[in-house]
Motif scaffolding. Structure first.
Motif, PDB file in Angstrom:
ATOM      1  N   THR A   1       0.852  -1.190   0.000  1.00 34.95           N
ATOM      2  CA  THR A   1       0.000   0.000   0.000  1.00 34.95           C
ATOM      3  C   THR A   1       0.888   1.240   0.000  1.00 34.95           C
ATOM      4  O   THR A   1       1.776   1.379   0.842  1.00 34.95           O
ATOM      5  N   VAL A   2       0.650   2.115  -0.967  1.00 38.56           N
ATOM      6  CA  VAL A   2       1.377   3.373  -1.066  1.00 38.56           C
ATOM      7  C   VAL A   2       0.386   4.518  -0.912  1.00 38.56           C
ATOM      8  O   VAL A   2      -0.655   4.546  -1.577  1.00 38.56           O
ATOM      9  N   ALA A   3       0.686   5.451  -0.015  1.00 35.51           N
ATOM     10  CA  ALA A   3      -0.185   6.602   0.215  1.00 35.51           C
ATOM     11  C   ALA A   3       0.373   7.838  -0.491  1.00 35.51           C
ATOM     12  O   ALA A   3       1.588   8.027  -0.569  1.00 35.51           O
TER      13      ALA A   3
ATOM     14  N   TYR B   1       3.754  12.086   8.862  1.00 35.40           N
ATOM     15  CA  TYR B   1       3.594  10.817   8.155  1.00 35.40           C
ATOM     16  C   TYR B   1       4.934  10.092   8.066  1.00 35.40           C
ATOM     17  O   TYR B   1       5.014   8.871   8.201  1.00 35.40           O
ATOM     18  N   GLN B   2       6.003  10.860   7.838  1.00 34.55           N
ATOM     19  CA  GLN B   2       7.328  10.270   7.708  1.00 34.55           C
ATOM     20  C   GLN B   2       7.838   9.679   9.015  1.00 34.55           C
ATOM     21  O   GLN B   2       8.742   8.842   9.005  1.00 34.55           O
TER      22      GLN B   2
ATOM     23  N   GLY C   1      -1.106   0.231   7.763  1.00 35.90           N
ATOM     24  CA  GLY C   1      -0.816  -0.731   6.707  1.00 35.90           C
ATOM     25  C   GLY C   1      -0.101  -0.156   5.505  1.00 35.90           C
ATOM     26  O   GLY C   1       0.051  -0.828   4.486  1.00 35.90           O
ATOM     27  N   VAL C   2       0.370   1.097   5.603  1.00 33.88           N
ATOM     28  CA  VAL C   2       1.023   1.757   4.474  1.00 33.88           C
ATOM     29  C   VAL C   2       2.521   1.419   4.467  1.00 33.88           C
ATOM     30  O   VAL C   2       3.180   1.431   5.505  1.00 33.88           O
ATOM     31  N   ASP C   3       3.041   1.117   3.289  1.00 31.67           N
ATOM     32  CA  ASP C   3       4.458   0.777   3.148  1.00 31.67           C
ATOM     33  C   ASP C   3       5.318   1.987   2.808  1.00 31.67           C
ATOM     34  O   ASP C   3       6.515   2.005   3.115  1.00 31.67           O
ATOM     35  N   ALA C   4       4.740   2.982   2.152  1.00 34.30           N
ATOM     36  CA  ALA C   4       5.473   4.203   1.803  1.00 34.30           C
ATOM     37  C   ALA C   4       4.466   5.317   1.564  1.00 34.30           C
ATOM     38  O   ALA C   4       3.321   5.061   1.179  1.00 34.30           O
TER      39      ALA C   4
ATOM     40  N   PRO D   1       8.171   5.092   5.885  1.00 31.09           N
ATOM     41  CA  PRO D   1       9.152   5.714   4.987  1.00 31.09           C
ATOM     42  C   PRO D   1       8.446   6.609   3.970  1.00 31.09           C
ATOM     43  O   PRO D   1       7.436   6.219   3.378  1.00 31.09           O
ATOM     44  N   GLY D   2       8.994   7.803   3.763  1.00 32.26           N
ATOM     45  CA  GLY D   2       8.318   8.734   2.866  1.00 32.26           C
ATOM     46  C   GLY D   2       9.258   9.678   2.159  1.00 32.26           C
ATOM     47  O   GLY D   2      10.420   9.836   2.533  1.00 32.26           O
TER      48      GLY D   2
END
Length: 389
Positions: free
Chosen positions: A71-73, A337-338, A155-158, A342-343
């Motif tokens: 999942t990418v946001a 968020y970071q 659940g976000v990966d990046a 990872p962002g």
């Protein structure tokens, strides 16, 4: 897939520009983005998506691919500033004293353009694209924390985001592989003296004179107390004292900002502010109070995510158009968020001197070269796809 995205971006360009002009015409400040939220939700529903309202006036929507995966946001801020719009354009703000003078109208429209792209190809995706329409970026403590509390990065990966950036020429993109934006902290100093007649200053303790000495002394902090290899800024933006030319007032108020990239530098500067106030006030017989407000954390890009974003941008713009920026001292609550996942935050050029688009962010005549919007949609869409894969 990249060629497919390019064509979808091209086909949706008018859609994005039309939306951007709508949001510029009808801006709303942080926490009041009611009509903005309604418009976002209506557009997402029209794409066949299922958005949910969160964090008061925010919106989250998942675009779920045909196969399970990461999942990418992608985040956009949606609030405007309490500034009177002065552009001479058909999309000038119709809401008095409110203006998208920072480009969040473009951020919102670009994210809706990304939604349109991914909703068209969602069956071919492996994983999920999560879109975050965030309120209140311009107001401390920011809207990111409320979005996170509502599950924005669960659940976000990046996570990635952009600022459409007037200092960069349209057709270029800038980022860093580490620190990008500073912590925007605030301080308020109230000096208390003893007022009296302007002709008899010996009978008073002049807080205006004390405040002036404090302002001058504060300007020495970054040069004398911060290491040369550390970035830091201290600026005083407010100095209020008195109402009459012949009356020495009882008090004076100073307000300013501190910008830095580390907690240690932050604490050093605020300790120096307190020490300076204490010493100067003691010498004059005045007293003081100091209120310190820590703003957002610094925006620090994850190097691995930044590499993917940079390569994606090179695929869209060409290698020479992707710039490794020097850090800037503005603040952004994207930093929250970071801290969770990872962002990477990037700056996509929308400046154009030939078109007269030269006014800086937060200026009442701020505007953007709308030809930069398609680059923003494509860069972030390709970046998100590459991060999924």
């Amino acid at each position: 897939m990249n060629k497919r995205i390019h064509q979808l971006v091209k086909d949706g360009n008018d859609f994005v520009i039309t939306l951007r002009r709508h949001f510029r015409t009808f801006p709303e400040t942080g926490g009041e983005e009611v009509e903005t939220q309604k418009k976002i939700i209506a557009e997402l529903i029209a794409m066949g998506l299922s958005p949910r309202s969160v964090a008061g006036t925010g919106v989250i929507v998942d675009i779920i691919g045909g196969q399970a995966g990461k999942t990418v946001a992608i985040r956009a801020d949606i609030d405007a500033l309490p500034i009177q719009d002065e552009i001479d354009k058909p999309y000038r703000s119709q809401n008095a004293g409110c203006c998208h003078a920072c480009g969040h109208d473009g951020h919102t429209a670009v994210l809706l353009g990304i939604a349109k792209v991914f909703s068209a190809i969602k069956g071919e995706l492996t994983g999920t694209i999560r879109l975050l329409f965030q309120p209140s970026e311009e107001k401390l403590p920011g809207g990111a924390l409320a979005m996170i509390a509502a599950g924005a990065v669960d659940g976000v990966d990046a996570v990635i985001g952009t600022h459409l950036w007037q200092p960069l020429q349209v057709g270029t993109m800038g980022l860093t592989y580490g620190p990008l934006m500073a912590s925007p902290d605030k301080f308020t100093i109230t000096v208390k003296g003893s007022g009296g007649h302007g002709s008899m200053p010996h009978q008073t303790i002049d807080p205006l004179s004390v405040g002036a000495q404090i302002v001058l002394a504060l300007k020495t902090i970054t040069g004398n107390n911060v290491a040369a290899n550390e970035l830091a800024v201290l600026s005083v933006g407010v100095f209020k004292a008195g109402d009459a030319f012949n009356v020495i007032p009882d008090s004076a108020t100073l307000q300013g900002t501190v910008r830095s990239f580390s907690q240690n530098t932050r604490e050093t500067i605020f300790a120096c502010i307190d020490r300076i106030c204490r010493g100067i006030c003691a010498a004059a017989g005045a007293t003081y109070s100091l209120e310190s407000v820590y703003g957002f954390p610094p925006v620090i890009n994850n190097p691995e995510v930044a590499k993917v974003v940079a390569q994606s941008a090179e695929d869209v713009l060409g290698k020479d158009a992707v710039i490794e920026m020097k850090p800037v001292m503005v603040g952004e609550d994207f930093a929250y968020y970071q801290q969770k996942v990872p962002g990477c935050f990037m700056c996509i050029g929308v400046g154009n001197k030939e078109k007269g688009i030269v006014y800086p962010h937060h200026h009442p005549k701020f505007d953007m070269d709308e030809s930069g919007f398609s680059y923003a949609v494509e860069i972030m869409a390709v970046s998100a796809l590459n991060l999924l894969n």
